[in-house]
Design a protein around this motif. Structure first.
Motif, short mmCIF file in Angstrom:
data_model
loop_
_atom_site.label_atom_id
_atom_site.label_comp_id
_atom_site.label_asym_id
_atom_site.label_seq_id
_atom_site.Cartn_x
_atom_site.Cartn_y
_atom_site.Cartn_z
N ASP A 1 -3.14 4.49 1.75
CA ASP A 1 -3.57 4.75 3.13
C ASP A 1 -2.62 5.79 3.72
O ASP A 1 -1.45 5.50 3.98
CB ASP A 1 -3.54 3.46 3.96
CG ASP A 1 -4.18 3.65 5.34
OD1 ASP A 1 -4.29 4.80 5.81
OD2 ASP A 1 -4.57 2.63 5.94
N VAL B 1 0.85 -1.19 0.00
CA VAL B 1 0.00 0.00 0.00
C VAL B 1 0.89 1.25 0.00
O VAL B 1 1.96 1.25 0.60
CB VAL B 1 -0.92 0.00 1.26
CG1 VAL B 1 -1.82 1.22 1.29
CG2 VAL B 1 -1.73 -1.29 1.35
N ASN C 1 -12.27 5.55 2.58
CA ASN C 1 -12.39 4.88 3.88
C ASN C 1 -11.71 5.72 4.94
O ASN C 1 -10.77 6.48 4.65
CB ASN C 1 -11.68 3.52 3.85
CG ASN C 1 -12.25 2.58 2.81
OD1 ASN C 1 -13.38 2.14 2.94
ND2 ASN C 1 -11.46 2.27 1.79
N CYS D 1 -1.05 9.47 -4.85
CA CYS D 1 -2.25 8.81 -5.41
C CYS D 1 -2.01 8.43 -6.87
O CYS D 1 -2.43 7.35 -7.31
CB CYS D 1 -3.48 9.72 -5.28
SG CYS D 1 -4.08 9.87 -3.59
N ARG E 1 -10.64 2.59 -2.75
CA ARG E 1 -9.25 2.09 -2.67
C ARG E 1 -8.34 3.03 -1.88
O ARG E 1 -7.14 2.80 -1.77
CB ARG E 1 -8.69 1.91 -4.09
CG ARG E 1 -9.49 0.90 -4.92
CD ARG E 1 -8.98 0.79 -6.34
NE ARG E 1 -7.58 0.39 -6.41
CZ ARG E 1 -7.13 -0.84 -6.25
NH1 ARG E 1 -7.96 -1.82 -5.99
NH2 ARG E 1 -5.84 -1.11 -6.34
N THR F 1 -7.69 5.33 1.71
CA THR F 1 -8.06 5.45 3.13
C THR F 1 -7.35 6.65 3.74
O THR F 1 -6.16 6.86 3.51
CB THR F 1 -7.64 4.16 3.88
OG1 THR F 1 -8.36 3.06 3.31
CG2 THR F 1 -7.95 4.25 5.36
N ALA G 1 -9.08 10.66 -5.14
CA ALA G 1 -9.76 9.35 -5.24
C ALA G 1 -10.82 9.41 -6.34
O ALA G 1 -10.95 8.50 -7.17
CB ALA G 1 -10.41 8.99 -3.91
N GLN H 1 -9.40 -5.00 2.12
CA GLN H 1 -9.89 -5.78 0.98
C GLN H 1 -9.54 -7.25 1.14
O GLN H 1 -9.04 -7.90 0.22
CB GLN H 1 -9.37 -5.20 -0.34
CG GLN H 1 -9.80 -3.75 -0.54
CD GLN H 1 -9.75 -3.28 -2.00
OE1 GLN H 1 -9.14 -3.91 -2.84
NE2 GLN H 1 -10.41 -2.16 -2.27
N MET I 1 -10.35 5.98 -8.12
CA MET I 1 -9.89 5.02 -7.10
C MET I 1 -10.93 4.89 -5.98
O MET I 1 -10.58 4.82 -4.79
CB MET I 1 -8.53 5.44 -6.55
CG MET I 1 -7.43 5.39 -7.59
SD MET I 1 -5.82 5.77 -6.90
CE MET I 1 -5.45 4.28 -5.97
N HIS I 2 -12.17 4.81 -6.35
CA HIS I 2 -13.25 4.71 -5.36
C HIS I 2 -13.07 3.46 -4.50
O HIS I 2 -12.85 2.38 -5.03
CB HIS I 2 -14.60 4.68 -6.07
CG HIS I 2 -14.87 5.92 -6.86
ND1 HIS I 2 -14.31 6.15 -8.09
CD2 HIS I 2 -15.63 7.00 -6.57
CE1 HIS I 2 -14.70 7.33 -8.53
NE2 HIS I 2 -15.51 7.87 -7.63
N LYS J 1 -2.05 -0.02 -6.75
CA LYS J 1 -1.94 -0.21 -5.30
C LYS J 1 -3.07 0.53 -4.58
O LYS J 1 -3.64 1.49 -5.11
CB LYS J 1 -0.61 0.35 -4.78
CG LYS J 1 0.62 -0.24 -5.43
CD LYS J 1 1.03 -1.52 -4.74
CE LYS J 1 2.41 -1.98 -5.22
NZ LYS J 1 2.74 -3.32 -4.72
N LEU J 2 -3.32 0.13 -3.35
CA LEU J 2 -4.21 0.87 -2.47
C LEU J 2 -3.42 2.03 -1.85
O LEU J 2 -2.19 2.04 -1.87
CB LEU J 2 -4.73 -0.03 -1.34
CG LEU J 2 -5.47 -1.30 -1.77
CD1 LEU J 2 -5.82 -2.13 -0.53
CD2 LEU J 2 -6.72 -0.97 -2.56
#
Ligand code: FE2
Length: 423
Positions: free
Chosen positions: A208, A175, A267, A197, A237, A239, A229, A358, A234-235, A205-206
């Motif tokens: 966070d 991440v 998130n 991002c 995905r 945080t 996002a 996820q 990247m909805h 990748k995600l």
């Protein structure tokens, strides 16, 4: 014949007398009153069976380092960051691995079987990244460890920050992390969000980020994070962790911000133990709590998890890997005392956190991995109230931890044979 049948269980959704049938490490039936032959039958006796706890925000590279090289005397965030800076050059790979494995043992005992850990990528040796990748491999049979490449010193503020972060991703970090409020200026912070991002989008990748971990109501990087996002598609995905500045923001501004976050499916991870101790430190009285607006975020349909963040490290001298302690603190600080809100606090350390990571095959439904915890509690609220004993922890249908019930046998005049749950 099933491998395992758990009967007479209460589930987090309130269903009672539920049986869970396990075959080849997966649930194949979850039904009320089901009875069938099985190699092993466990009678839950009406107690709660839940999916494993999930910690969506942790720092495993620093955990259990309490007192090294010295104790945080003030208990503040800034002394914690300074202390971590002193400890970093002294870290050895073996010591990081040893501490992390010990913490994972604690976690398993508490039914915590998935952890997203940030790992500092600002050390040029990337020693902690290498160590935690090794830990990830070793614990994989019993615990899912997800690693965030976290530029603690700021991906732009540290001149080699972006290079080191990219190297960590090549090595295997899962991440993309960030810390926009720690960059030199608001505009540099916003730029870091954009660049990170975009990097995550390119690499699939995600994201966070430690975002707005501050009492400054004008720290608004969450706005940029939600924008990116949405812009990058990247909805779900991305945080935002901490978001403590939201506690101090103007209500009118927040009324615009929350729908933007919902639209981008950002998130949120709140870390109640750490936020309540580290935020509001410049206040006299009244003193702000500093935790983000959890009930309002949930009411907007935004996914919110509670994280442990720290256990016995430069920032926090306490903690034990008990996600029920985390849920309890979140419940209290956010005043989430309605019946529905208390149940939401349990979700914040189980299903909501699993959604952020996820995790595949998570949950108590046919087809999911047979990963579950039997608690010494009759429902989720009682579990939080008692920080209930984890009587049994199962992974892929196999018991991996067992703790005897915490029941006091009393010897009281006039009350022979009485007992008390001390779980
Ligand atoms: Fe953190």
């Amino acid at each position: 014949m099933f491998d395992l049948l758990v009967i007479n269980a209460t589930l987090p959704d309130g269903r009672t007398d539920v049986s869970l049938a396990v075959q080849d490490g997966k649930f194949i039936a979850v039904d009320e009153g089901l009875r069938a032959p099985a190699a092993e039958v466990i009678d839950a006796q009406g107690l709660l069976v839940c999916p494993p706890f999930v910690d969506a925000h942790f720092h495993m590279d620093a955990t259990l380092s309490y007192g090294q090289p010295r104790v945080n005397q003030t208990g503040t965030l800034l002394e914690g960051i300074a202390l971590w800076g002193e400890l970093k050059p002294q870290l050895t790979q073996d010591a990081v691995i040893e501490r992390a494995l010990t913490y994972c043992d604690w976690a398993v005992a508490k039914g915590l079987l998935a952890i997203r850990s940030h790992v500092d990528v600002c050390d040029p040796r990337l020693l902690a990244v290498e160590a935690l990748l090794e830990v990830k491999r070793r614990v994989a049979p019993y615990l899912d460890l997800q690693l965030v490449a976290f530029p603690q010193d700021g991906v732009l503020r540290d001149p080699q920050g972006m290079d080191k972060l990219k190297r960590a991703l090549v090595m295997g970090a899962d991440v993309v992390g960030g810390i926009p409020h720690f960059e030199r200026t608001m505009s540099e912070g916003a730029l870091s969000v954009k660049l990170l991002c975009e990097l995550a989008a390119e690499q699939g990748k995600l994201v966070d980020m430690h975002c707005d971990e501050s009492d400054d109501p004008l720290s608004r990087h969450i706005e940029t994070l939600a924008f990116e996002a949405q812009r990058l598609g990247m909805h779900g995905r991305i945080t935002g962790s901490h978001l403590t500045s939201m506690h101090s923001m103007d209500n009118y501004y927040v009324s615009k911000l929350l729908p933007l976050m919902a639209e981008a499916e950002v998130n949120v991870v709140s870390n109640p133990l750490i936020n309540i101790t580290l935020q509001g430190r410049h206040d006299t009285y009244p003193k702000r709590r500093g935790m983000t607006r959890v009930p309002e975020l949930l009411a907007q349909g935004i996914n919110v998890a509670f994280g442990q963040d720290c256990v016995m490290d430069p920032w926090y001298s306490l903690g034990s890997g008990d996600m029920l302690e985390v849920a309890s603190m979140g419940l209290h600080v956010a005043q989430m005392t309605s019946q529905a809100a208390m149940r939401q606090c349990f979700d914040a350390v189980t299903v909501n956190a699993a959604k952020i990571l996820q995790l595949e095959g998570y949950g108590l439904a046919p087809g999911c991995h047979a990963d579950f915890v039997l608690l010494q509690a009759r429902d989720t609220v009682e579990a939080i109230r008692l920080r209930a004993t984890r009587l049994s922890v199962f992974r892929r249908g196999r018991r991996i931890a067992h703790t005897p019930p915490s029941t006091a046998m009393l010897q009281l005049p006039g009350r022979p044979g009485s007992t008390a749950w001390m779980a």
